[in-house]
Scaffold this motif. Structure first.
Motif, short mmCIF file in Angstrom:
data_model
loop_
_atom_site.label_atom_id
_atom_site.label_comp_id
_atom_site.label_asym_id
_atom_site.label_seq_id
_atom_site.Cartn_x
_atom_site.Cartn_y
_atom_site.Cartn_z
N GLU A 69 0.83 -1.21 0.00
CA GLU A 69 0.00 0.00 0.00
C GLU A 69 0.86 1.26 0.00
O GLU A 69 0.58 2.23 -0.71
N ASP A 70 1.94 1.26 0.79
CA ASP A 70 2.84 2.42 0.83
C ASP A 70 3.49 2.66 -0.53
O ASP A 70 3.61 3.80 -0.98
N LEU A 71 3.90 1.57 -1.18
CA LEU A 71 4.50 1.69 -2.51
C LEU A 71 3.48 2.21 -3.52
O LEU A 71 3.78 3.07 -4.34
N PHE A 72 2.26 1.68 -3.44
CA PHE A 72 1.22 2.13 -4.35
C PHE A 72 0.94 3.62 -4.18
O PHE A 72 0.82 4.37 -5.16
N ASN A 73 0.82 4.06 -2.94
CA ASN A 73 0.54 5.48 -2.68
C ASN A 73 1.65 6.38 -3.19
O ASN A 73 1.39 7.48 -3.68
N ALA A 74 2.90 5.91 -3.08
CA ALA A 74 4.03 6.68 -3.61
C ALA A 74 3.94 6.77 -5.13
O ALA A 74 4.15 7.84 -5.72
#
Length: 199
Positions: A69-74
């Protein structure tokens, strides 16, 4: 989890704006700056050939989904900036490449973890479903820009077909509401709290 819906929304907005790189998305919210992106920590494990108990499996699932999720948001910040015609610096491109590599590595690490170790028997189907779902979604995100570029060319050349549209929305059938619901039900039943499927 709003990941799939967010991607489709961005695609729709792009298409409805005439696919013009000169037009930007009107948004009351301020666009996040690429320089503010923090490189997330991804899921890793050196274990192979172990029997994984439920507590460790739950923790591993949470770690994998949260980092995904963190990677996606970035990556989403890059999409937003692209649609706003903000030029990328060399540092921006380098960071994007790092995020892309980490996304693949994160997916590979989790898949290796669940296939080289023995997971709890009643988790086998669901952890594989999670891995396939997230990996397919990430592959879709990576191919989205290429598909949109092809679609834009077809619009310019007057070649709009159902195949053009379906190529943008194609996720090989793995990423859909039915699979997402199965994952959400599993996470709820097992009390696994993750940012990726927060409601």
């Amino acid at each position: 989890m709003k990941k799939y819906a967010a991607i489709l929304l961005l695609s729709s907005i792009y298409l409805l704006n005439g696919c013009s790189s000169e037009e930007s998305i009107e948004n009351d919210e301020e666009i996040s700056k690429i320089e503010d992106i923090q490189i997330p920590t991804i899921f890793t494990s050196e274990k192979s050939g172990y029997d994984i108990n439920k507590d460790e499996m739950k923790s591993s699932i949470q770690s994998y989904l949260d980092s995904s999720e963190d990677l996606f948001n970035a990556m989403l910040i890059y999409e937003e900036n692209m649609y706003e015609d903000i030029e990328f610096t060399e540092d921006d491109i380098e960071k994007l490449n790092i995020l892309s590599e980490l996304t693949t590595e994160n997916d590979d690490n989790f898949y290796d973890f669940i296939t080289t170790n023995t997971v709890p028997k009643d988790y086998e189907v669901d952890v594989l479903r999670i891995s396939l779902y997230i990996t397919s979604l990430n592959e879709y995100v990576e191919s989205l820009d290429e598909n949109l570029s092809t679609f834009e060319e077809n619009i310019v050349n007057g070649k709009i077909t159902k195949k053009n549209i379906s190529s943008i929305l194609n996720t090989n059938g793995v990423v859909n509401g039915r699979e997402q619901k199965k994952i959400e039900d599993f996470l709820d039943t097992e009390n696994i709290d993750t940012k990726a499927f927060s409601k």
